[in-house]
Design an enzyme around this catalytic site. Sequence first.
Site, PDB file in Angstrom:
ATOM      1  CB  CYS A  56      -0.751   0.120   1.263  1.00 49.75           C
ATOM      2  SG  CYS A  56      -2.143  -1.166   1.081  1.00 49.75           S
ATOM      3  CD  GLU A  58      -2.269   3.911   3.032  1.00 45.68           C
ATOM      4  OE1 GLU A  58      -1.839   3.451   2.355  1.00 45.68           O
ATOM      5  OE2 GLU A  58      -3.588   4.169   3.246  1.00 45.68           O
ATOM      6  CB  CYS A  93      -6.044  -1.082   4.319  1.00 49.32           C
ATOM      7  SG  CYS A  93      -4.370  -1.364   4.620  1.00 49.32           S
TER       8      CYS A  93
HETATM    9  N1  THU Z   1      -4.187   0.330  -1.075  1.00 50.61           N
HETATM   10  C1  THU Z   1      -3.379   1.359  -0.578  1.00 50.61           C
HETATM   11  O1  THU Z   1      -2.347   1.788  -1.078  1.00 50.61           O
HETATM   12  N2  THU Z   1      -3.699   1.890   0.774  1.00 50.61           N
HETATM   13  C2  THU Z   1      -4.530   1.505   1.536  1.00 50.61           C
HETATM   14  O2  THU Z   1      -4.698   1.766   2.564  1.00 50.61           O
HETATM   15  C3  THU Z   1      -5.532   0.514   1.072  1.00 50.61           C
HETATM   16  C4  THU Z   1      -5.378  -0.130  -0.467  1.00 50.61           C
HETATM   17  C5  THU Z   1      -4.058  -0.369  -2.333  1.00 50.61           C
HETATM   18  C6  THU Z   1      -3.624  -1.619  -2.513  1.00 50.61           C
HETATM   19  C7  THU Z   1      -4.384  -2.035  -3.874  1.00 50.61           C
HETATM   20  O3  THU Z   1      -3.007  -1.481  -4.950  1.00 50.61           O
HETATM   21  C8  THU Z   1      -5.325  -1.089  -4.049  1.00 50.61           C
HETATM   22  O4  THU Z   1      -5.090  -0.102  -3.208  1.00 50.61           O
HETATM   23  C9  THU Z   1      -6.621  -1.812  -4.141  1.00 50.61           C
HETATM   24  O5  THU Z   1      -6.711  -2.236  -2.997  1.00 50.61           O
END
Ligand code: THU
Length: 137
Positions: A56, A58, A93
């Site tokens: 992700c 973050e 998340c």
């Molecule tokens: N994702 C993030 O980059 N940050 C989050 O807090 C939740 C999800 C990304 C992971 C994946 O590449 C896409 O969002 C869809 O889940």
Amino acid sequence: MTKLKNAELVEVARKASDRAYAPYSNFRVGAAIALDDGTVVTGCNVENASYGLTICAERAAVFAAVAAGIKVIPRIAVAVVSPTDEKQSLMPCGACLQVLSEFMPADGTILVAGRGEFRLIELLPHSFGFTSEANRP
Ligand code: THU
């Protein structure tokens, strides 16, 4: 360097989402960490054909900050650009909140594009952590 305003930091996070590698979900996510001295560290989500290996935005930003020698993160902005609705804004998340809790004080600021400003303790009131300080670095 001067301290960025919250709205400016959210804009930096939005720009960082342009660098997302998200060919599978098409969700482009950007994150921007700011220190009070004006230092800014960004991250974006990086997906993988083996989906579970995706990182992700973050966490990418947190790891880049730590690699740059930063151990206390007071403020982070997150911007998610949904492939179906550019106006939709999504929250960080739980995994990223847990990783943030390692380096962000409970009253640290999480700015979510399109949603507003939160404290870490609001979003993750009961993080995992060692009860004994003896084992902590
Ligand atoms: N994702 C993030 O980059 N940050 C989050 O807090 C939740 C999800 C990304 C992971 C994946 O590449 C896409 O969002 C869809 O889940």
